[in-house]
Design a protein around this motif. Structure first.
Motif, short mmCIF file in Angstrom:
data_model
loop_
_atom_site.label_atom_id
_atom_site.label_comp_id
_atom_site.label_asym_id
_atom_site.label_seq_id
_atom_site.Cartn_x
_atom_site.Cartn_y
_atom_site.Cartn_z
N GLU A 135 0.82 -1.22 0.00
CA GLU A 135 0.00 0.00 0.00
C GLU A 135 0.85 1.26 0.00
N GLU A 142 1.38 5.30 -0.06
CA GLU A 142 0.69 6.42 0.56
C GLU A 142 1.32 7.73 0.11
N ASP A 148 -1.40 -0.68 -4.61
CA ASP A 148 -2.36 0.41 -4.71
C ASP A 148 -1.75 1.63 -4.04
N GLN A 149 -2.42 2.76 -4.25
CA GLN A 149 -1.91 4.03 -3.76
C GLN A 149 -3.05 4.79 -3.12
N ARG A 150 -2.78 5.40 -1.98
CA ARG A 150 -3.82 6.11 -1.24
C ARG A 150 -3.37 7.52 -0.91
N GLU A 198 -4.90 10.94 1.67
CA GLU A 198 -5.89 11.50 2.59
C GLU A 198 -5.94 12.99 2.34
N PHE A 202 -8.10 8.01 -8.93
CA PHE A 202 -8.41 7.74 -7.53
C PHE A 202 -9.92 7.71 -7.33
N LEU A 232 -12.64 6.04 -0.81
CA LEU A 232 -12.76 5.02 0.22
C LEU A 232 -13.63 5.57 1.36
N ARG A 286 -10.63 10.03 2.12
CA ARG A 286 -9.59 9.03 1.81
C ARG A 286 -9.85 8.46 0.43
N TRP A 287 -8.84 8.49 -0.43
CA TRP A 287 -8.94 8.10 -1.83
C TRP A 287 -7.89 7.07 -2.17
N SER A 288 -8.17 6.22 -3.15
CA SER A 288 -7.27 5.13 -3.51
C SER A 288 -7.35 4.85 -5.00
N ARG A 289 -6.26 4.28 -5.53
CA ARG A 289 -6.28 3.77 -6.91
C ARG A 289 -5.38 2.55 -6.98
#
Length: 93
Positions: free
Chosen positions: A22, A24, A58-60, A62, A79, A82, A86-89
């Protein structure tokens, strides 16, 4: 870090892989006069490659607020939410 032709810093990013798999994004900033010129995208691309090199799948990120001004930038780059901040791709290999 990104600099202009005169060597002046116009942007910077920080990130890591605090949990296996993960990535960040801790911070990404671009000066007002350098926005919308690809600096942020280039910084995020470089950070993403380093995260991949360290096993991120994945990449997150905030964001400080649900309606943060950076939100269109992150959604344009894939992205998704979540939570409201908070966002992720996923990161393709």
């Amino acid at each position: 870090m990104a600099t202009d032709a005169e060597g002046v810093i116009v942007g910077a990013t920080a990130g890591g892989v605090p949990v296996p798999g993960e990535g960040e994004v801790y911070a990404l900033a671009v000066t007002d006069g350098s926005r919308r010129r690809g600096v942020g995208t280039a910084l995020l691309t470089a950070a993403t490659e380093r995260m991949r090199d360290h096993g991120a799948l994945d990449q997150r990120v905030e964001l400080p607020a649900a309606a943060d001004p950076a939100l269109p930038f992150y959604t344009r780059l894939g992205f998704s939410a979540l939570s409201p901040t908070r966002w992720s791709r996923p990161l393709a290999p």
